[in-house]
Motif scaffolding. Structure first.
Motif, short mmCIF file in Angstrom:
data_model
loop_
_atom_site.label_atom_id
_atom_site.label_comp_id
_atom_site.label_asym_id
_atom_site.label_seq_id
_atom_site.Cartn_x
_atom_site.Cartn_y
_atom_site.Cartn_z
N LYS A 2 0.85 -1.19 0.00
CA LYS A 2 0.00 0.00 0.00
C LYS A 2 0.88 1.23 0.00
O LYS A 2 1.86 1.30 0.75
CB LYS A 2 -0.92 0.01 1.21
N PHE A 30 -0.33 3.02 -10.04
CA PHE A 30 -1.43 2.17 -10.50
C PHE A 30 -0.93 1.14 -11.50
O PHE A 30 -1.26 -0.04 -11.43
CB PHE A 30 -2.52 3.04 -11.12
N ASP A 35 -1.39 -0.52 -4.61
CA ASP A 35 -2.62 0.12 -4.16
C ASP A 35 -2.32 1.44 -3.45
O ASP A 35 -1.32 1.58 -2.75
CB ASP A 35 -3.37 -0.80 -3.18
N TYR A 37 -4.61 4.63 -1.34
CA TYR A 37 -5.91 5.07 -0.84
C TYR A 37 -5.92 6.51 -0.36
O TYR A 37 -6.99 7.09 -0.16
CB TYR A 37 -6.37 4.15 0.29
N ASN A 200 -12.12 -7.71 -9.61
CA ASN A 200 -11.03 -7.84 -10.57
C ASN A 200 -11.55 -8.57 -11.82
O ASN A 200 -11.78 -9.78 -11.76
CB ASN A 200 -9.85 -8.60 -9.97
N LYS A 219 -5.83 -6.43 -12.25
CA LYS A 219 -4.54 -6.75 -11.63
C LYS A 219 -4.26 -8.23 -11.83
O LYS A 219 -5.15 -9.08 -11.63
CB LYS A 219 -4.58 -6.42 -10.13
#
Length: 406
Positions: A2, A30, A35, A37, A200, A219
């Motif tokens: 992350k 990306f 990931d 957020y 996904n 992904k």
């Protein structure tokens, strides 16, 4: 993994400059399948920067900082990150030599600050400025410190950070954009709501000026696997919304229309009133358009419409400049005058004034003459003057496209 982005600089926080770095970094992360957020913008304040750093590392494995690596006292990103990781800053003479070389032998004393690097960090040498970047990894956390100027951060990230991050990620992320026109975001969302619930690939609609885009993202462990997932979703969407899809990825309406005209070896000429040359400008922005765009006239006054396009005085007196009849004669007139395969006309009331009860602001007629047949589209557009004119251009380009494909 992350990730989070922290953009450092009061000039960003107060709106003096646009934070294009965040957009660039988001797109690259990306694509790497990492990931993200949260994004943060923080001014050149040590306490607030420390708090932003603490919060980011509490919820992310990787934090990328942009800015705050300069030679002045308010450039505090390295100092703050070093304090967070509890490591000292060490002086590197080779950085001094690089700065001297970049500055053609000059070395202001203030630049010495940029030669101090957190202990144990990898140095990212800057080929486009004086501030080196830094990668510091400790206790399962990674800090990437990058200079703020776009001309420095972009090549440094692509050439030096991406290879490092690729080794940390087991996945790739691929995406496909479908561009739609003539349908609203709400209707698109209703039509593909079941696909939007998937994890996904993911499908997400975005409203833009006069159009909607659908982004399909997948992904996977390989590009081929991700592209297969995208292709399956794309086929499903095209079966439901194919009549509204005009292009893909970076294909604007103008690019799509010009490509079609080039492929069909068709020329076009434009007669514009309320759009004042915007339709021609949209076509002219596309490389290679000179082979299909023959000429253009802007005819605001009735006299100009009669003089250059052959619109009859009777038509103008009976129906007015903003009418289907005038749009038809404008389209026929420019097609005949230019000797082009297609003639397109736009006439309307863009506002903010000039409207009446019978002909309100936003009333626009678009005409296309092709193969000796004229199609006139009546539009009631909404928004300010700029939005009305932009939407009229989009409708004009789309009408050309539909007539040629019919």
């Amino acid at each position: 993994m992350k990730a989070e982005i922290i953009a450092v600089g009061t000039e960003i926080l107060v709106g003096d400059i646009v934070n294009t770095n965040a957009q660039f970094l988001s797109e690259r992360l990306f694509a790497l399948g990492i990931d993200m957020y949260y994004q943060t913008v923080v001014g050149d304040n040590p306490d607030r920067l420390k708090e932003a750093c603490r919060l980011a590392f509490s919820r992310a494995d990787l934090v990328i900082f942009s800015g705050g690596l300069g030679p002045t006292d308010d450039d505090l990103t390295k100092e703050t990150v070093a304090e967070y990781f509890d490591v000292p800053l060490l002086f590197h003479k080779e950085i001094v030599d690089e700065i001297k070389q970049y500055l053609n032998g000059r070395y202001p004393l203030s630049n010495e600050k940029q030669a101090y690097i957190p202990e144990g960090a990898a140095i990212l040498h800057n080929d486009h400025g004086t501030a080196p970047g830094v990668i510091l990894e400790k206790d399962g956390k990674i800090a990437v410190l990058l200079p703020g100027p776009p001309r420095e951060i972009v090549p440094m990230f692509i050439d030096k950070v991406e290879p490092y991050l690729k080794k940390k990620s087991d996945f790739v992320m691929e995406s496909k954009v479908l561009r739609l026109f003539g349908i609203g975001e709400a209707k698109v969302g209703e039509t593909v709501s079941d696909l939007m619930d998937g994890s996904n690939p993911t499908v997400a609609p975005y409203a833009k000026d006069s159009e909607v885009i659908l982004r399909i993202s997948a992904k996977a462990e390989s590009t081929a696997e991700a592209e297969t997932l995208i292709a399956e979703a794309q086929r499903d969407i095209e079966a439901r919304l194919g009549e509204y899809i005009y292009g893909y990825d970076d294909e604007t309406m103008a690019k799509t229309t010009v490509a079609l005209l080039i492929d069909k070896k068709l020329t076009v000429a434009c007669a514009e009133s309320c759009t004042a040359g915007r339709l021609t400008a949209a076509l002219g922005d596309v490389p290679g358009v000179s082979s299909v765009l023959s000429e253009s006239v802007v005819t605001y006054s009735n006299e100009a419409k009669m003089k250059y396009l052959g619109v009859s005085a009777e038509t103008l007196a009976k129906h007015g400049a903003v009418s289907a009849e005038t749009a038809e004669e404008m389209a026929r007139g420019i097609q005949k005058t230019a000797g082009s395969d297609i003639g397109i006309s736009v006439t309307g009331i863009a506002g903010p004034d000039g409207g009446t009860k019978e002909k309100p602001v936003g009333l626009v007629y678009v005409g296309v003459c092709y193969q000796d047949e004229v199609t006139v589209l009546k539009l009631q557009l909404h928004g300010n003057r700029d939005r009305v004119r932009h939407s009229a251009v989009m409708h004009g380009l789309n009408l050309i496209r539909k007539r040629v494909l019919a």
